[in-house]
Design a protein around this motif. Sequence first.
Motif, PDB file in Angstrom:
ATOM      1  N   GLN A 265      57.113  47.003  45.719  1.00 49.60           N
ATOM      2  CA  GLN A 265      56.783  48.290  45.774  1.00 49.60           C
ATOM      3  C   GLN A 265      55.734  48.588  44.724  1.00 49.60           C
ATOM      4  O   GLN A 265      55.089  49.606  45.297  1.00 49.60           O
ATOM      5  CB  GLN A 265      58.099  49.157  45.725  1.00 49.60           C
ATOM      6  CG  GLN A 265      59.092  49.033  46.984  1.00 49.60           C
ATOM      7  CD  GLN A 265      60.278  49.879  46.962  1.00 49.60           C
ATOM      8  OE1 GLN A 265      59.953  50.977  46.483  1.00 49.60           O
ATOM      9  NE2 GLN A 265      61.234  49.440  47.532  1.00 49.60           N
ATOM     10  N   VAL A 266      55.829  48.270  43.540  1.00 50.91           N
ATOM     11  CA  VAL A 266      55.017  48.690  42.595  1.00 50.91           C
ATOM     12  C   VAL A 266      53.602  47.950  42.862  1.00 50.91           C
ATOM     13  O   VAL A 266      52.605  48.604  42.862  1.00 50.91           O
ATOM     14  CB  VAL A 266      55.206  48.246  41.200  1.00 50.91           C
ATOM     15  CG1 VAL A 266      54.351  48.571  40.294  1.00 50.91           C
ATOM     16  CG2 VAL A 266      56.730  48.795  40.975  1.00 50.91           C
ATOM     17  N   LEU A 267      53.496  46.822  43.330  1.00 47.68           N
ATOM     18  CA  LEU A 267      52.417  46.099  43.657  1.00 47.68           C
ATOM     19  C   LEU A 267      51.776  46.676  44.916  1.00 47.68           C
ATOM     20  O   LEU A 267      50.403  46.473  44.883  1.00 47.68           O
ATOM     21  CB  LEU A 267      52.522  44.613  44.058  1.00 47.68           C
ATOM     22  CG  LEU A 267      53.135  43.652  42.651  1.00 47.68           C
ATOM     23  CD1 LEU A 267      53.439  42.349  43.265  1.00 47.68           C
ATOM     24  CD2 LEU A 267      52.103  43.745  41.607  1.00 47.68           C
ATOM     25  N   ARG A 268      52.286  47.496  45.782  1.00 49.83           N
ATOM     26  CA  ARG A 268      51.669  47.946  46.947  1.00 49.83           C
ATOM     27  C   ARG A 268      50.907  49.128  46.561  1.00 49.83           C
ATOM     28  O   ARG A 268      50.076  49.427  47.224  1.00 49.83           O
ATOM     29  CB  ARG A 268      52.488  48.331  48.067  1.00 49.83           C
ATOM     30  CG  ARG A 268      53.517  47.219  48.686  1.00 49.83           C
ATOM     31  CD  ARG A 268      54.015  47.641  50.099  1.00 49.83           C
ATOM     32  NE  ARG A 268      55.064  46.586  50.426  1.00 49.83           N
ATOM     33  CZ  ARG A 268      56.251  46.630  50.446  1.00 49.83           C
ATOM     34  NH1 ARG A 268      56.921  47.855  49.811  1.00 49.83           N
ATOM     35  NH2 ARG A 268      56.939  45.642  50.900  1.00 49.83           N
ATOM     36  N   SER A 269      51.222  49.781  45.209  1.00 52.78           N
ATOM     37  CA  SER A 269      50.474  50.788  45.013  1.00 52.78           C
ATOM     38  C   SER A 269      49.029  50.517  44.157  1.00 52.78           C
ATOM     39  O   SER A 269      48.259  51.074  43.952  1.00 52.78           O
ATOM     40  CB  SER A 269      51.176  51.818  43.837  1.00 52.78           C
ATOM     41  OG  SER A 269      52.278  52.102  44.406  1.00 52.78           O
ATOM     42  N   VAL A 270      48.843  49.273  44.051  1.00 54.67           N
ATOM     43  CA  VAL A 270      47.628  48.679  43.195  1.00 54.67           C
ATOM     44  C   VAL A 270      46.658  48.149  44.399  1.00 54.67           C
ATOM     45  O   VAL A 270      47.173  47.397  45.116  1.00 54.67           O
ATOM     46  CB  VAL A 270      47.931  47.439  42.272  1.00 54.67           C
ATOM     47  CG1 VAL A 270      46.451  46.841  41.545  1.00 54.67           C
ATOM     48  CG2 VAL A 270      49.041  47.637  41.404  1.00 54.67           C
ATOM     49  N   VAL A 271      45.626  48.899  44.414  1.00 50.41           N
ATOM     50  CA  VAL A 271      44.347  48.760  45.400  1.00 50.41           C
ATOM     51  C   VAL A 271      43.337  47.789  44.506  1.00 50.41           C
ATOM     52  O   VAL A 271      42.755  48.128  43.700  1.00 50.41           O
ATOM     53  CB  VAL A 271      43.776  50.137  45.827  1.00 50.41           C
ATOM     54  CG1 VAL A 271      42.634  49.652  46.718  1.00 50.41           C
ATOM     55  CG2 VAL A 271      44.942  51.050  46.336  1.00 50.41           C
ATOM     56  N   ALA A 272      43.598  46.513  45.085  1.00 47.34           N
ATOM     57  CA  ALA A 272      42.735  45.350  44.337  1.00 47.34           C
ATOM     58  C   ALA A 272      41.520  45.183  45.201  1.00 47.34           C
ATOM     59  O   ALA A 272      41.311  45.495  46.434  1.00 47.34           O
ATOM     60  CB  ALA A 272      43.759  44.237  44.236  1.00 47.34           C
ATOM     61  N   GLY A 273      40.350  44.758  44.487  1.00 44.58           N
ATOM     62  CA  GLY A 273      39.019  44.599  45.180  1.00 44.58           C
ATOM     63  C   GLY A 273      38.575  43.453  44.437  1.00 44.58           C
ATOM     64  O   GLY A 273      39.005  42.803  43.454  1.00 44.58           O
ATOM     65  N   VAL A 274      37.034  43.362  44.503  1.00 49.31           N
ATOM     66  CA  VAL A 274      36.356  42.370  43.975  1.00 49.31           C
ATOM     67  C   VAL A 274      35.309  42.830  42.841  1.00 49.31           C
ATOM     68  O   VAL A 274      34.602  42.264  42.086  1.00 49.31           O
ATOM     69  CB  VAL A 274      35.421  41.587  44.874  1.00 49.31           C
ATOM     70  CG1 VAL A 274      36.425  40.561  45.781  1.00 49.31           C
ATOM     71  CG2 VAL A 274      34.603  42.527  45.731  1.00 49.31           C
ATOM     72  N   GLU A 275      35.518  44.228  42.684  1.00 53.97           N
ATOM     73  CA  GLU A 275      34.271  45.073  41.855  1.00 53.97           C
ATOM     74  C   GLU A 275      34.862  46.168  41.416  1.00 53.97           C
ATOM     75  O   GLU A 275      35.778  46.863  42.217  1.00 53.97           O
ATOM     76  CB  GLU A 275      32.897  45.229  42.538  1.00 53.97           C
ATOM     77  CG  GLU A 275      32.982  46.245  43.606  1.00 53.97           C
ATOM     78  CD  GLU A 275      31.619  46.091  44.330  1.00 53.97           C
ATOM     79  OE1 GLU A 275      30.524  45.445  43.779  1.00 53.97           O
ATOM     80  OE2 GLU A 275      31.421  46.788  45.321  1.00 53.97           O
ATOM     81  N   ARG A 276      34.515  46.984  40.317  1.00 61.11           N
ATOM     82  CA  ARG A 276      34.838  48.220  40.006  1.00 61.11           C
ATOM     83  C   ARG A 276      34.124  49.325  40.851  1.00 61.11           C
ATOM     84  O   ARG A 276      33.235  49.214  41.227  1.00 61.11           O
ATOM     85  CB  ARG A 276      34.673  48.441  38.451  1.00 61.11           C
ATOM     86  CG  ARG A 276      35.317  47.304  37.599  1.00 61.11           C
ATOM     87  CD  ARG A 276      34.481  47.246  36.101  1.00 61.11           C
ATOM     88  NE  ARG A 276      34.911  48.380  35.337  1.00 61.11           N
ATOM     89  CZ  ARG A 276      34.869  48.298  33.915  1.00 61.11           C
ATOM     90  NH1 ARG A 276      34.289  47.402  33.404  1.00 61.11           N
ATOM     91  NH2 ARG A 276      35.224  49.704  33.315  1.00 61.11           N
ATOM     92  N   THR A 277      35.034  50.481  40.768  1.00 67.37           N
ATOM     93  CA  THR A 277      34.677  51.627  41.406  1.00 67.37           C
ATOM     94  C   THR A 277      34.732  52.912  40.531  1.00 67.37           C
ATOM     95  O   THR A 277      35.610  52.871  39.709  1.00 67.37           O
ATOM     96  CB  THR A 277      35.419  51.982  42.816  1.00 67.37           C
ATOM     97  OG1 THR A 277      36.613  52.009  42.431  1.00 67.37           O
ATOM     98  CG2 THR A 277      35.195  50.625  43.664  1.00 67.37           C
TER      99      THR A 277
END
Length: 410
Positions: A265-277
């Motif tokens: 449930q905690v990990l679902r809140s992390v929006v991961a990607g390949v670069e910073r925004t």
Amino acid sequence: MDVPPPASFGSDQSAERVVRPRRALRAGSAQAVAAAAGLVLGMALPRIDGGYQVASDRAVDVLKVVGLGVLSVATLIFSLLFLVVQWAAGNFSHRLALFRSDPAVWRVFAFVVGLLVFAVTAILAIGSEPTVSVTVPTATLVLSAAALVLVRRLQLGALRSIQLAHVLTDVRDRGRKVLRTFYPPAGTGPRAAEEGDGPRRLPEVTSSVVWPRGAVVVGQVDLRRLVRVAASADAVIVLRVPVGATLYAGDVVAEVRGRRVPGDQVLRSVVAGVERTFHQDPMLAFRLLSDIGLRALSSAINDPATAVQVLDATEDLLRYLTSADLGARSIAGGDGSVRVVLCLPSWDEFIRVGIDDMLCAASNSPMVLSRIRALLSRLRNTAPEPCRRSIEERLAWIEREFTDKHPPFS
């Protein structure tokens, strides 16, 4: 572990940047909506029987011309996108994606897609009818004129994205928005719920949430969801990685204090990607400004005037931080209890990224060293006591550089 009284971001419009992450689905959704609107218009307008009628073959010719022109416009959009991105990467920083991430790019593309769908659908809907309502060619011309206006705005945006002054201004402004969200001006933040509230003691650690996958960049954190998860379990979630950091398999993402919370449930809140925004990353503006300055100071370019312009933007951000609340930020749930503790950069980290790299690269550039000395001197006059030590250390380093390498300028 003690934290300051929790901050409530719900009443501030800018706080939406904190609690609601942007989704890449918006671009796809806009294109789907535009295509659906084009389909509906293309089917509905040729069915209008009343009013002035025109020969259907002329209307079809107009629609064909518009359809072919739309394909050219789509090609232009992607050409601008690739050229501007390549220019920015080669002249400013590979991490600079202002034009690529501009909503105007995918909104114009969505409009063009809708216009293409409208043209094709209208041609098929007219079929073998001898006449068609004048609404069809009129709507086609109006939509084409709107597309030209949007494309012109897009071209002007592309031009801005390759001009140094506009790039620095955009980076500074975006960085300032994020800083104002996470570091409100001192004395203007939310007041404690009860008189005499001070730092609060958090419960003991009950579990750690570990990143299970390969290397990713933390693009955003859905804090609204995270607060709900913590409140439902009567727990506190302490984030251990800031937005913009790179996560590797086995890294600790967060600590759960109090009652246990399922790690997924905690990990679902992390929006991961390949670069910073920019959306939730307070450090990105400093990183980009430093990148541009370092490239200007490289031996291949040797453009100290550009580095001075970069320092102008950096000083604006640092001067804001000297008057901001730099304490750790905690977010409360509906009951006023601390539910999430953020991991945010400190003053030393900001000045290290914003100043130190350029300070080392400018050791042979009296112009840039003088500008950094002036910047730090002004910061020293406005910064609170805890921030002055790092400023004094860098000022002392600059004075040694002037004494050792540039005696005439000391």
